[in-house]
Design an enzyme around this catalytic site. Structure first.
Site, short mmCIF file in Angstrom:
data_model
loop_
_atom_site.label_atom_id
_atom_site.label_comp_id
_atom_site.label_asym_id
_atom_site.label_seq_id
_atom_site.Cartn_x
_atom_site.Cartn_y
_atom_site.Cartn_z
N CYS A 91 -36.55 50.05 -8.61
CA CYS A 91 -35.61 48.78 -9.07
C CYS A 91 -34.93 48.34 -7.66
O CYS A 91 -35.45 47.87 -6.84
CB CYS A 91 -34.83 49.08 -10.32
SG CYS A 91 -34.07 47.53 -11.04
N HIS A 143 -38.67 51.44 -14.72
CA HIS A 143 -37.65 52.53 -14.41
C HIS A 143 -38.37 53.88 -14.94
O HIS A 143 -38.29 54.02 -16.21
CB HIS A 143 -36.37 52.47 -15.03
CG HIS A 143 -35.37 51.71 -14.41
ND1 HIS A 143 -34.59 51.99 -13.14
CD2 HIS A 143 -35.29 50.09 -14.39
CE1 HIS A 143 -33.74 51.17 -12.87
NE2 HIS A 143 -34.23 50.00 -13.62
N GLU A 167 -37.77 56.97 -14.28
CA GLU A 167 -36.73 58.24 -14.68
C GLU A 167 -36.12 57.88 -16.15
O GLU A 167 -35.38 58.44 -16.31
CB GLU A 167 -35.72 58.06 -13.57
CG GLU A 167 -34.74 56.91 -13.80
CD GLU A 167 -34.91 55.49 -13.37
OE1 GLU A 167 -36.27 55.28 -12.90
OE2 GLU A 167 -33.99 54.82 -13.43
#
Lengths: 958, 259
Positions: free
Chosen positions: B96, B211, B213
């Site tokens: 990002c 994302h 994570e």
């Protein structure tokens, strides 16, 4: 030397402004065909060399340093609007750009702004309207409107200057005499924006002294403001002849004490004493929660007010215990409907207040930036629309934080204690004139003369750096106590922390300032944002400063904690204030007020005359009514607004904010692997018109049902109360004061009784008591009205991971049940509002409700879906359950409007697999009301409504 | 076998460093969060890491364009140490805001020339958006991070994620090279050819808007899951790079062993 002007042209189309053009046409009636933006920076950098790569992306943009005539695909513009910040207003792009220049070795100031090019057949007054309503807020920005030809006629790249905020005033304190007659005292309070009553000023004169410095008087005013002191909640009230010694003590605090005792709760770590309530739902970590309001600042500048609101409540969490890490935000907004006013009604709107649509857009953007840029997920929220919020919006912002039980050095993280000799550090932003008198201003009604300095813009970057720094130094054991600088600024934070050691001494001349010329009293009470006050033991100051420098955070030693019994304030080593702490904190006599409540009343004249009759609809069939309800702003999909909030950052969001309550997984925050927490909210302001006692109980019930529907344990659930009331103090100006205070008493009693029955403690709360508009409407008539008496209840409950049912139907053949009984009573409902139905209010059975919630919690594995019934009643809840899973539903029996649309509390629409029918019915004693189908239709009575029609109505949004 | 050591950058408004480090640790790496100013004080520290993550967030509040000022800071404050790290072909992931930084630094798509041929522009829809998307790895992708992966879901959370090329020929070349690692199944932000993530010609520098994570466990799936500790799709991306580093270390140690 003249400054340099840089303009940044987008070389690829940017469609972000299209919605503004549409809004100008639809809401303002200005024929604006299109709008384009060119960013502007002004800098004191000596040369244009090397600037372009800093300011412009070579693929997307082009930087211009010379007179430039822009070409746009829409032809020639009609007008150009040049917008920049006023002197002294926080300019985040400018500050960041200055940091960027510093990286390249250029030391210079930067100011930011924008040029807007307006296209279409609009005239000057239309362009000015667009500038005023859409492009700039006059309180913080300067907007110059030029016909396009005039704009290009002068060379704007010559004689460039940056806004200068330096003041030339002398920094000496003045002496103010209180040896005045009543009229003089009243004038003094009004002219200095003190919000102190004549009696309070007389008390200062008698209990302290008659001649005092302006610094002393301002400290007193902030400390004693309704905003900081909650005088009304602490008042002795004569209620219909009955004496109540403080609503806070007898309703709020007592509810918690009684529940704690009755249920032998061992998980209340800290309630009502710190910046936030602290509870223990986990073996490793504690949770802190706080909800604030930022109504007055948001009324003046919706974006800045909401942004500083969310950042402010984040700091409450950062100042809870020895500093908690914010892990989730919540937000609830009460506004006038976004389509108000219809253009014919514009003359009835209050002057000087932003239109409902601008309010919504601005507040939403403020919360978006505040949460997203701080890396805190927004997991729960609500919008509530009613025309009585047109004069003052309500902006509730809340934050949940996490604290370890113990810090690495063994100290309990939930406890703080400054010691004599600890240094007073101000950490974070510098002080400016922005944010002076926020606490006292919010303690007065809004009129068209609100002080511009009460408006501020937040700076999420500065706060994020400060947060990272403080959490690191907390774990390093470098400080002993911490609190935030919110309302009242240093005067409140140092004044309150001084109570830990019984004294403090600070020198205001040491405080970092945004610009010179601020007077000592201004330094003391300014609410400039992003600041915390921290007590640092002398042996740790070097390490504390070293870590601050490494984080790019300003930390300044401004004094020390003492045991003198006084708050002593110096300016360049000369005393400018010395106030005994016991006088400041404990001497204010209890306010004595009268309250009376004799039953429900119709709305105040303002809203009734302007809109109510014109907007209600004729009764229509159930299917038409359902579709009408689904597109009401109080019910319709808020998805596009919610999606602008980051609800996933920190990678712990278990239930996203589209269902009932949101939920956070605690493992990523140091909690147990299977542990989570869910947050819900409830409010029912329209019931205040009928009975505030019921209103408060329904607010509690809705918040609790939110968390129960998200798997929350009703026996591990805490509540927060946020009251936003129209002025409840009777006076010549406020003839309804006694009634409004009676409404407040009723609401507090309802809240107390609901807490006791549900066995849920209140752990934190706040009240805001001056939510009124007093001024003129746009047609020039005098108007005066308050918000609907509003209580927001926030619930936070423990949830076991993996146990949360879906909130929508998911399997055809599942049986549909209505838990909590058939609804009766349409009073206060959205249906009654739209169709102007006179109706009786629903009843609430608290004992029955909590028994049901406990049963539901124990039986969670039986549910396919679980959704609470709120605005719009059962049929709306059913429709939402269908939309989420793209299913249909076939209902048996016959429905009438009351059953279909009653918002009676205590109820859920649920679905259960057919195989679990027996087990389910044995526990709940309920009979199925229908079946989930795969035909994408809602069938009831003789009606069959296609899902597409239902979805289309609901997805209309606003 | 040594655990690969990952640097996770923090500070100045980066805000996903904790979950990014946690995701790397769960995948078997030794992840250390370091503030960029601490790193700038001792840039040589970089050399002891095997890989780097530039996490998501709002560095410098997104002012002057997402990632712009952090990219300037990396260039000026870390300087040679950073570019030596790149030249040593150590894996770097930019998620990002981190992706935006890699693009602004010119490391994507071509670290060798650092020529600016692409940008991440404001979303065509006109604002920040948080939603879950289905991602399709390209058949010919050379990206080490997504190796062997089939279509999977992740959340996106950005306001400036629309891939734009200065010249369409760049796209053709990247596609040909297998550098287009991930595409969105549908148009979510106006990105060129739905591009969600791409890598450098070595496949080791990887930038993506979604994302990974945020979806290491099913606990954070879009819909609540009962089996919340089961792996989410994002976990594999971090496992892939740990496996890659462990394998190459093995090869290096075999290569260094006398026959």
């Amino acid at each position: 030397m003249t400054a340099i002007r840089i303009e940044i042209e987008n070389t690829i189309p940017d469609r972000r402004l299209e919605k503004w053009a549409a809004e100008a046409r639809d809401a303002l009636g200005v024929p604006l065909a299109a709008i384009e933006e060119v960013k502007v920076y002004k800098t004191t950098a000596g040369t244009t060399e090397n600037l372009a790569p800093v300011f412009a992306d070579p693929v997307l943009q082009q930087a211009h340093f010379d007179n430039k005539e822009y070409k746009f695909p829409h032809g020639a513009p009609a007008f150009v609007v040049d917008v920049g910040f006023r002197a002294g207003v926080t300019d985040n792009p400018g500050h960041a750009a200055a940091e960027a220049l510093a990286l390249s070795g250029i030391s210079a100031r930067v100011a930011s702004g924008s040029l807007y090019f307006l296209f279409g057949a609009l005239d000057k007054s239309g362009a000015e309207k667009v500038a005023r309503e859409l492009l700039a807020n006059d309180l913080i920005q300067k907007a110059d409107v030029y016909p396009a030809n005039d704009f290009y006629a002068h060379d704007r790249f010559k004689n460039v200057s940056l806004p200068e905020a330096a003041r030339t005033t002398k920094a000496r304190p003045e002496t103010i005499s209180l040896d005045l007659a009543d009229a003089g005292l009243e004038a003094l309070s009004r002219d200095r924006c003190l919000a102190l009553s004549v009696d309070e000023l007389k008390h200062v004169r008698a209990a302290f002294k008659a001649d005092l410095t302006d610094v002393e008087l301002e400290i007193i005013a902030q400390s004693w403001s309704e905003h900081c002191r909650h005088k009304i909640f602490g008042a002795e009230i004569d209620y219909n002849g009955e004496k109540i010694n403080s609503l806070y003590k007898t309703c709020v605090k007592r509810a918690t004490e009684e529940v704690k005792k009755a249920r032998k709760l061992d998980w209340l770590v800290s309630v009502f004493s710190d910046n936030a309530g602290i509870v223990r739902f986990d073996d490793h970590i504690d949770l802190c929660i706080k909800v604030e309001t930022h109504n007055s600042p948001s009324a003046l500048d919706p974006y800045g007010g909401a942004l500083t609101g969310i950042l402010g409540v984040n700091r409450d969490i950062l100042g809870a215990g020895l500093g908690a890490r914010p892990i989730a935000n919540t937000d609830v907004f009460c506004f006038a409907p976004p389509d108000m006013p219809a253009r014919t009604e514009e003359e009835f709107m209050p002057q000087g207040v932003k239109s409902p649509r601008r309010m919504l857009e601005g507040v939403h953007k403020g919360v978006e930036d505040g949460g997203n840029k701080s890396g805190i997920p927004t997991v729960n929220g609500a919008f509530f629309f009613d025309r009585d919020y047109a004069g003052k919006p309500l902006v509730f912002v809340g934050t949940v934080g996490v604290l370890p039980h113990a810090l690495p050095d063994g100290r309990k993280a939930a406890e703080k204690q400054a010691h004599v000799g600890d240094r007073v550090f101000m950490v974070g932003g510098a002080i400016g004139a922005d944010g002076i008198h926020g606490a006292t201003f919010s303690s007065m009604e809004i009129d068209e003369n609100a002080p511009a300095t009460a408006v501020q813009i937040g700076d999420p970057l500065t706060q994020k750096r400060m947060t990272d720094f403080l959490l690191e130094t907390r774990d390093l054991g470098l400080y002993s106590a911490i609190t935030d600088n919110g309302a009242g600024g240093l005067s409140s934070s140092v004044g309150e922390m001084a109570q830990m050691t019984n004294g403090a001494l600070i020198d205001l001349a040491l405080c970092p300032v945004k610009y010179p010329g601020l007077k000592p009293w201004e330094l003391m009470v300014s609410e400039s944002q992003e600041r915390m006050t921290v007590a640092v033991p002398p042996q740790h100051t070097a390490a504390f400063l070293e870590r601050a420098a490494r984080h790019g955070v300003t930390a300044t030693d401004i004094g020390c904690f003492t045991a003198s019994g006084n708050l002593e304030v110096l300016y360049n080593q000369a005393t400018v204030a010395s106030l005994p702490l016991d006088f400041l904190h404990d001497s204010l006599p209890q306010m004595k007020l009268k309250a009376a409540w004799d039953g429900g009343r119709e709305r105040a004249a303002w809203s009734a005359e302007t809109n109510l009759q014109a907007r209600t609809r004729q009764a229509e069939g159930l299917d038409a009514a359902l579709l009408q309800l689904l597109q009401s702003p109080n019910i319709t999909s808020k998805e596009k607004w919610v999606r602008a909030y980051d609800h996933e950052v920190q990678a712990a969001t278990h239930v996203k904010p589209f269902a009932d309550g949101g939920a956070i997984w605690l493992k990523p925050h140091g909690g147990a692997e299977d542990n989570g927490v869910t947050i819900g909210c409830g409010l029912a302001p329209r019931l205040s018109l009928h009975d505030p006692y019921l209103m408060a109980q329904c607010a509690v019930d809705e918040a609790v049902r939110n968390v129960v529907a998200a798997g929350g344990d009703p026996d591990m659930c805490c509540l927060l109360d946020n009251f936003c009331w129209p002025d409840p103090v009777q006076s010549a100006k406020n003839p309804d004061g006694e009634y409004r205070l009676g409404q407040l008493v009723r609401a507090c009693q309802g809240l107390h009784d609901a807490c006791i029955n549900y066995g849920m403690p209140l752990v934190s709360g706040k009240d805001s008591m001056k939510n009124d508009f007093k001024g003129k409407d746009k047609g020039g008539r005098d108007i005066s009205f308050g918000v609907l008496p509003t209580l927001l209840v926030t619930a936070m409950a423990r949830v076991k991971m993996g146990s949360v049912p879906a909130s929508h139907f998911n399997t055809a053949g599942d049986l549909i049940y209505l838990l909590g009984g058939k609804g009766s009573g349409l009073g206060g409902s959205e249906y009654a509002h739209i169709y102007n139905a006179c109706a009786k209010t629903p009843a609430i059975d608290l004992a029955r409700n909590i028994a049901l919630y406990r049963k539901i919690h124990a039986a969670l594995p039986l549910f396919s879906s679980l959704h609470d019934i709120s605005e719009g009643g059962m049929m709306v809840a059913l429709s939402e359950s269908m939309i989420g899973g793209r299913n249909g539903a076939q209902l048996s029996g016959t429905l009438d409007a009351e059953t279909a649309f009653s918002e009676a509390p205590g109820r859920f629409v649920v679905s259960v697999p057919a195989a679990k029918r027996e087990a389910f019915e044995k526990i709940f004693g309920a009979k199925a009301i229908g079946t989930v189908t795969d035909d994408a239709k809602l069938s009831f009575n003789d009606i069959s409504l296609p899902l597409e029609a239902i979805s289309a109505a609901w997805e209309k949004g606003f | 076998m040594m655990q690969p050591a990952f640097l996770v950058l923090s500070g100045d408004g980066i805000n996903c460093e904790r979950e990014t480090a946690a995701a790397l640790r769960d995948a078997g790496a030794n992840a250390e969060i370091l503030h960029i100013n601490d790193l700038a004080a001792k840039p040589d520290t970089l050399a002891r890491f095997d890989g780097m993550a530039i996490p998501g967030g709002f560095s410098f509040g997104d002012e002057l364009g997402s990632g712009q000022i952090l990219a300037l800071k990396i260039r000026h404050a870390l300087g040679d140490a950073f570019f030596d790290f790149v030249a040593a072909q150590k894996p770097i992931i930019g998620i990002c805001n981190g992706f935006q930084v890699l693009v602004k630094l010119g490391l994507l798509p071509y670290p060798a020339t650092q020529k600016r041929v692409m940008a991440l522009a404001p979303n065509l829809q006109g604002g920040f958006i948080d939603r879950w998307v289905t991602l399709q790895p390209a058949q010919n992708s050379i990206c080490k991070w997504t190796e062997g992966m089939e279509a999977f879901d992740l959340p996106i959370r950005h306001g400036e994620g629309r891939v734009v090329f200065g010249d369409d020929a760049v796209y053709d070349e990247l596609k040909e090279n297998g550098q287009i690692a991930l595409t969105y199944r549908e148009d979510v932000n106006g990105s060129h050819q739905h591009i969600a993530g791409l890598c450098d010609p070595s496949g080791l520098i990887f930038g993506l808007m979604p994302h990974p994570e945020a979806f290491v466990y099913q606990a954070t799936n879009f819909a609540p899951q009962r089996d919340f500790m089961a792996a989410g799709a994002g976990a594999q991306i971090f496992r892939n790079i740990v496996t890659y580093l462990t394998e190459t270390q093995k090869e290096k140690s075999y290569a260094g062993r006398p026959h």
